[in-house]
Design an enzyme around this catalytic site. Structure first.
Site, mmCIF file in Angstrom:
data_model
loop_
_atom_site.group_PDB
_atom_site.id
_atom_site.type_symbol
_atom_site.label_atom_id
_atom_site.label_comp_id
_atom_site.label_asym_id
_atom_site.label_seq_id
_atom_site.Cartn_x
_atom_site.Cartn_y
_atom_site.Cartn_z
ATOM 1 N N ASP A 81 0.807 -1.222 0.000
ATOM 2 C CA ASP A 81 0.000 0.000 0.000
ATOM 3 C C ASP A 81 0.839 1.270 0.000
ATOM 4 O OD1 ASP A 81 -2.554 -0.941 -0.029
ATOM 5 O OD2 ASP A 81 -2.787 -0.970 2.151
HETATM 6 C C1 BGC Z 1 0.268 1.280 6.258
HETATM 7 C C2 BGC Z 1 -0.099 0.059 5.457
HETATM 8 C C3 BGC Z 1 -1.584 -0.044 5.362
HETATM 9 C C4 BGC Z 1 -2.191 1.238 4.875
HETATM 10 C C5 BGC Z 1 -3.697 1.110 4.880
HETATM 11 C C6 BGC Z 1 -0.404 2.500 5.707
HETATM 12 O O1 BGC Z 1 -0.117 3.605 6.511
HETATM 13 O O2 BGC Z 1 1.653 1.424 6.276
HETATM 14 O O3 BGC Z 1 0.413 -1.110 6.075
HETATM 15 O O4 BGC Z 1 -1.928 -1.078 4.499
HETATM 16 O O5 BGC Z 1 -1.778 2.327 5.665
HETATM 17 O O6 BGC Z 1 -4.397 2.270 4.892
HETATM 18 C C1 NOJ Z 2 -1.845 -3.830 5.407
HETATM 19 C C2 NOJ Z 2 -3.011 -3.820 4.485
HETATM 20 O O1 NOJ Z 2 -4.161 -4.235 5.168
HETATM 21 C C3 NOJ Z 2 -2.776 -4.727 3.306
HETATM 22 O O2 NOJ Z 2 -3.846 -4.621 2.414
HETATM 23 C C4 NOJ Z 2 -1.477 -4.376 2.622
HETATM 24 O O3 NOJ Z 2 -1.286 -5.310 1.590
HETATM 25 C C5 NOJ Z 2 -0.332 -4.403 3.599
HETATM 26 N N1 NOJ Z 2 -0.619 -3.549 4.694
HETATM 27 C C6 NOJ Z 2 0.980 -4.004 2.947
HETATM 28 O O4 NOJ Z 2 1.030 -2.637 2.670
#
Ligand code: BGC
Ligand code: NOJ
Length: 815
Positions: free
Chosen positions: A485
């Site tokens: 993400d």
């Molecule tokens: C996080 C990710 C997460 C995303 C979801 C980010 O700040 O680092 O792990 O999936 O937010 O909104």
């Molecule tokens: C948490 C999110 O829920 C997931 O969708 C994503 O793939 C991982 N973070 C990695 O960024």
């Protein structure tokens, strides 16, 4: 770990032996509609279906002390005031124990001759949380004491409840009848539901005003009513309604008193709303309290919960696996966590507030992989719900609210991996059940209300979307980001108050993702297998063609010399390449290219995994996400470079992606590495919990890596895709019992020293008892397969004949 507790494997419990764990250690209660989060000190809250839209009790996240709201019991004994769960008073106890079990938590505290046990659970298929309370006198004299209960009600919509005090301070309403407290805020207007908090024993008093029970200038550690030894029968008008009961007890030596508190969510349905103006029709609430006033009903409900779990876990049990960490995780705790991630996605935990995120498109699809064996019918419905949040052009709502099942546009979108995740989940469901009718279920597109395209249509739309959105190297465009993400290659954010997740994207960008290419390879294979199973060879060949085409592109465009490049940015510069100063190698592209079949025939798969081992892996920590971490903010990379080095997506150990590398090693037949990597992130195998800090029985999303100042410290436990994928690794790839469209494959990949193990697998209504032996000390390769005494060619157990309920299988590794 012994410092804070231990596993009680025989009882499928984790026993916490002191209340001051390094972080709150949570359990998840409920698996139908009513849910509770419960920590070892009885902290947490409860909600119905949706932690944002139907929250029943309040919780202040990131409080100090941490985890200071909950379902509390206070004991007032002479001058002393204490909680059996230690908090909020934090009075020293003579003894403390918390047992987190399957859908229940049992907290026992002892002080000055009194022992109080609080067993909290949510019975199957009921909208209640029960606290079964036992007060034991373990002294030689009669003990007189008062016991107080306490919850703080939430006004259902949790965001408003936590932010809009100019309104909320004036709307709170309650009623009290006997020992039942009815929280009915907003009921007079649009709500048709309320919360009941009742006691099954006669009470000496109650409070419903927080100011009366606690006091404006006091805290939950010194509530006025408890210190005074009596409730004042306060009625909340506005401000902050709470539920508190006072029960006065005199317990003889060696004697015990048992009763219950019931926290219920009640929907009025078509009953008349009122008995009289301002008087709630309490018929349903009375019924609930009456039902549980019979202690045998409480005990029956608890027994039913035990049976429910026993039945669920029978779907996969491997009792004699030589490694105890893998054994207890695969048999119990990993499955428990899979239940939680399936139900809650990434919405609510100790770290997810229940108001930020709903059900994730990619997350929930992946969660199905570790859940489908437990309750396939629920997985089926979920797949259809998720698919209905796809749009007709192939893009998806990234998240949706569980209550409304409607896509939530506020949390961002445009993640180009999203559509593809529908394919592995659908195939996992059909492999588990053989039920291909799901493919012809109508589930329209979110932008076309009333449309009735089939699930198969969605799948083809997803593949077509990827193929229609390729960049200059012929690789899939990344969109806002892919599985990672934080790889925001199109965001270019300079404004500190912007969320990386919803900002951007520049128009017409050409940024590409090799991870999506790998996922596409995987999905294309899945689809080809599916079409073969469906007897549609032409479509299978078409899907093979997708695979071949993308494979060629990946091998030609994405091989960086020793590993697969991660992406190409908006200017088509490589990301995750030896040419980069930082972020030279990323884990996700190695994993997904290998899982998609890249590098299988040219040695690159092994090289890629060896590069991961060289640059990312530490046996005590797991694999970091990339190397070297970004030391400065990169405008062209986004959030990934926003984190300090070694945390989260900037080279933290992100447990989820470690699991794919574990599968990769099993594909290469390396059982030592597969288990070693599995154990490197396994919470049960962590040795020092003052360093690790998170729960030893469930995975955390992230552990600070060797590149951080605090290596080994885990964060964000419970809601992570690691749960489902770890179960896939352990059950299907290490122990190797893998559902196929036409049978059950036996394809273990184990350390050579393992002599064997047994798996009991309930599959399509039949229990297969599979004994695997390893007489020659191999890692992989089933040489003989004997099914009910008959030798079978290959390593797939054919489906049992109709009417059979049990099948015995012997498999030997060898050659
Ligand atoms: C996080 C990710 C997460 C995303 C979801 C980010 O700040 O680092 O792990 O999936 O937010 O909104
Ligand atoms: C948490 C999110 O829920 C997931 O969708 C994503 O793939 C991982 N973070 C990695 O960024």
């Amino acid at each position: 770990m012994a410092r804070y507790g231990h596993f009680d494997d025989a009882h499928r419990e984790f026993v916490i032996t002191r209340p001051d764990t390094p972080l709150p250690w949570l359990n998840m209660l409920g698996q139908d509609d009513f849910y509770g989060i419960c920590t070892q000190t009885a902290g947490g809250y409860s909600f119905w279906k949706d932690a944002r839209l139907r929250r029943l009790t309040r919780y202040r996240y990131n409080n100090n002390p941490m985890d200071n709201d909950g379902r509390f019991l206070y004991i007032k004994q002479g001058k002393s005031v204490w909680n059996p769960g230690w908090k909020p008073v934090r009075c020293d106890l003579d003894a403390f124990e918390c047992r987190h079990g399957l859908g229940y938590t049992r907290i026992t505290g002892r002080k000055a001759g009194i022992e109080v046990e609080q067993l909290v659970f949510v019975p199957p298929d009921e909208n209640v949380e029960i606290w079964r309370v036992t007060v034991r006198n373990v002294s030689r004299t009669t003990q007189k004491l008062s016991l107080f209960s306490f919850v703080e009600f939430c006004f259902f919509e949790a965001l408003n409840d936590m932010t809009n005090y100019q309104r909320t301070y004036s709307i709170g309403e309650v009623e009290v009848e006997g020992s039942a407290i009815y929280h009915k805020t907003e009921y007079r207007e649009r709500r048709n539901h309320y919360t009941l908090f009742g006691c099954t024993r006669e009470i000496a008093g109650y409070d419903t005003s927080r100011d009366a029970f606690v006091g404006v200038h006091r805290g939950l550690h010194d509530p006025r009513a408890v210190l005074a030894g009596r409730c004042s029968n306060s009625r909340a008008h506005g401000w902050n309604p709470v539920g508190a009961h006072q029960v006065d007890l005199a317990v003889g030596p060696g004697k015990a008193e048992t009763f219950a508190f019931v926290l219920a969510y009640v929907e009025q349905g078509d009953l008349p709303k009122f008995d009289a103006p301002f008087v709630l029709n309490k018929a349903r609430g009375r019924e609930v309290l009456k039902k549980y006033s019979d202690l045998s009903v409480v005990d029956g409900a608890f027994a039913a919960l035990g049976r429910r779990w026993q039945g669920l876990l029978c779907a996969y049990q491997a009792p004699r696996v030589p490694n105890r960490h893998l054994r207890r995780m695969v048999n119990v705790w990993n499955q428990v966590q899979c239940m939680a991630t399936f139900n809650l996605s990434r919405s609510t935990s100790g770290y997810e507030t229940g108001i930020g995120r709903g059900m994730g498109y990619r997350d929930s699809n992946q969660d199905i992989l570790g859940f489908v064996h437990l309750l396939p019918a629920r997985a089926r419905q979920r797949i259809l719900d998720i698919a209905s949040t796809q749009l007709s052009d192939g893009t998806c709502f990234h998240q949706y609210q569980p209550l409304t099942k409607k896509g939530n546009a506020d949390v961002g979108g445009g993640f180009n991996d999203d559509p593809l995740w529908l394919i592995p989940s659908t195939c996992a469901y059909i492999r588990e059940t053989g039920d291909e009718t799901i493919l012809s279920e109508p589930c329209g597109y979110a932008d076309r209300p009333g449309s009735r395209e089939t699930l198969l249509h969605h799948i083809e739309t997803s593949m077509a979307y990827t193929l229609a959105n390729l960049g200059p190297h012929g690789l899939p465009l990344i969109g806002h980001a892919d599985w990672n993400d934080c790889l925001n290659l199109n965001c270019f954010s300079t404004e500190p108050n912007e969320s990386f997740q919803v900002t951007g994207d520049i128009a017409g960008s050409k940024a590409e993702s090799v991870m999506i290419a790998g996922l596409f390879l995987y999905a294309a294979r899945e689809l080809a297998d599916l079409y073969r199973f469906l007897g549609a060879p032409a479509d299978a060949l078409r899907a093979d063609g997708y695979h071949a085409g993308m494979l060629k592109t990946v091998e030609e465009q994405a091989w960086d010399g020793s590993w697969y490049t991660r992406a190409f940015d908006a200017e088509s510069r490589p990301v995750g390449s030896k040419a980069c100063d930082e972020g030279k190698i990323f884990i996700e592209s190695q994993a997904w290219c290998v899982l998609g079949g890249a590098g299988a025939h040219n040695g690159r798969a092994r090289k890629a995994l060896e590069a991961v081992e060289r640059h990312l892996y530490r046996p005590d920590l797991g694999c970091a996400l990339q190397w070297p971490p970004y030391s400065t903010y990169h405008l062209e990379l986004g959030e990934v470079s926003s984190y300090p080095p070694g945390y989260k997506e900037n080279a933290g150990v992100f447990s989820h992606n470690n699991t794919w590398i574990q599968i990769g090693w099993t594909l290469l037949g390396d059982g030592e590495r597969a288990l070693g990597y599995y154990l490197s992130i396994c919470p049960s195998a962590k040795k020092d919990h003052d360093v690790y800090r998170s729960e030893p029985y469930v995975y955390a999303q992230m552990t600070a890596s060797q590149f951080s100042p605090t290596p080994g410290e885990a964060k964000n436990s419970w809601l992570t895709g690691t749960a489902a994928w770890s179960f896939v690794v352990a059950s299907q790839y290490i122990l190797g019992i893998r559902p196929e469209f036409r049978g059950l494959r036996v394809d273990p990949c184990i350390p050579r020293s393992w002599k064997g193990f047994t798996v009991q697998r309930r599959f399509r209504g039949v229990t297969y008892t599979i004994a695997v032996s390893n007489p020659r000390g191999r890692s992989k390769g089933v040489k003989t397969l004997v099914v009910d005494g008959r030798k079978v060619e290959g390593n797939v157990i054919p489906l049992a004949a109709d009417g059979r309920t049990a099948v015995n299988v012997e498999a030997a590794l060898g050659a």
